[in-house]
Motif scaffolding. Structure first.
Motif, PDB file in Angstrom:
ATOM      1  N   TRP A 108      53.559  11.254  33.931  1.00  0.00           N
ATOM      2  CA  TRP A 108      52.865  12.291  34.689  1.00  0.00           C
ATOM      3  C   TRP A 108      53.286  12.123  36.153  1.00  0.00           C
ATOM      4  O   TRP A 108      52.930  11.139  36.804  1.00  0.00           O
ATOM      5  N   LYS A 110      53.406  12.865  40.118  1.00  0.00           N
ATOM      6  CA  LYS A 110      52.382  13.248  41.092  1.00  0.00           C
ATOM      7  C   LYS A 110      53.017  13.394  42.477  1.00  0.00           C
ATOM      8  O   LYS A 110      52.887  12.524  43.328  1.00  0.00           O
ATOM      9  N   LYS A 181      41.648  12.600  35.519  1.00  0.00           N
ATOM     10  CA  LYS A 181      42.917  13.294  35.333  1.00  0.00           C
ATOM     11  C   LYS A 181      42.776  14.788  35.633  1.00  0.00           C
ATOM     12  O   LYS A 181      41.708  15.367  35.485  1.00  0.00           O
ATOM     13  N   VAL A 185      46.898  18.964  33.206  1.00  0.00           N
ATOM     14  CA  VAL A 185      47.667  17.948  32.485  1.00  0.00           C
ATOM     15  C   VAL A 185      47.085  17.751  31.089  1.00  0.00           C
ATOM     16  O   VAL A 185      47.810  17.712  30.087  1.00  0.00           O
TER      17      VAL A 185
END
Length: 242
Positions: A108, A110, A181, A185
């Motif tokens: 993931w 960022k 989160k 996502v």
């Protein structure tokens, strides 16, 4: 008067037509759960890194037990997705490979992560692991080759403590849950790994992002969260989606 928000654990269950949230210990819940119950498991367990000095993130996680239980409660053809820290990744990979034949890493990204590390590169990703069997479901209406999921790790989505609560200004403690989160996502994972009407388990629910994503996308959810304050926050989010 007792402030229930400050209670560590009350053992209650909140139920709705879309799913349940259990204020219970994840290991005990999984141990008592019937086999082959869920089409998918999407979860974000503690990273064991002691972020912000939180006790729940310092304890040793029994990844071997979780891997076995995930396989046991998952239906044939189901999917498991686990967020994990980089130094946990090998343990998760080894233990889950005992039960699943297909394993894929996930990052993931960022790009808008906040904070600075003077004299160091800024770390701006988190790892995940997707595992399944050869005949597992996967959304083929969208294409995920070289797929990049990016998003802020804080901002308007982060849940804050109630205004009348005292809270710390230490790093990682400015929000109700320091590792919440991003909804988009989780929605990507829900879409890719389950069909409408499926039931998804999150045994480490935090503030309930999986439940919101499942409800938005026509899935059922079952979530387990030991912290009662987080249980309340998760349930408030679900009710807010009514």
């Amino acid at each position: 008067m007792i402030d229930l928000r400050k209670q560590d654990h009350l053992g209650v269950t909140s139920s709705s037509k879309d799913g349940d949230i259990h204020n219970k210990d994840a290991f005990l819940f999984l141990g008592n759960c019937p086999a082959h119950r869920y089409e998918a498991i999407i979860t974000d367990p503690p990273y064991e890194i002691g972020i912000a000095g939180k006790d729940w993130d310092c304890k040793k996680l029994r990844i071997d037990v979780l891997a076995y239980q995930f396989h046991r409660v998952l239906k044939p053809g189901g999917n498991v997705f686990v967020f994990c820290s980089d130094f946990q990744f090998g343990d998760w990979y080894r233990e889950l490979s005992r039960y699943f034949t297909r394993l894929r890493k996930y990052a993931w990204c960022k790009p808008d992560s906040r904070g600075t590390n003077k004299g160091m590169f800024q770390e701006s990703f988190e790892l995940g692991l997707h595992v399944c069997s050869e005949n597992a479901y996967f959304d083929m209406e969208d294409r995920y080759k070289n797929y990049v999921v990016a998003g802020k790790t804080s901002g308007n989505e982060r849940m804050m403590p109630d205004p009348d609560e005292e809270w710390s200004t230490k790093k990682g403690e400015k929000t109700l849950h320091p590792t919440q989160k991003k909804l988009s996502v989780i929605e990507t994972l829900v879409t890719a790994l389950s069909k409408k009407g499926d039931t998804i388990l999150d045994p480490f629910a935090g503030t309930g992002t999986l439940g919101v994503a499942a409800k938005n996308l026509g899935r059922k959810f079952e979530m387990v969260e030991y912290g009662f304050r987080n249980h309340i926050a998760a349930w408030d989010r679900i009710l807010g989606e009514e």
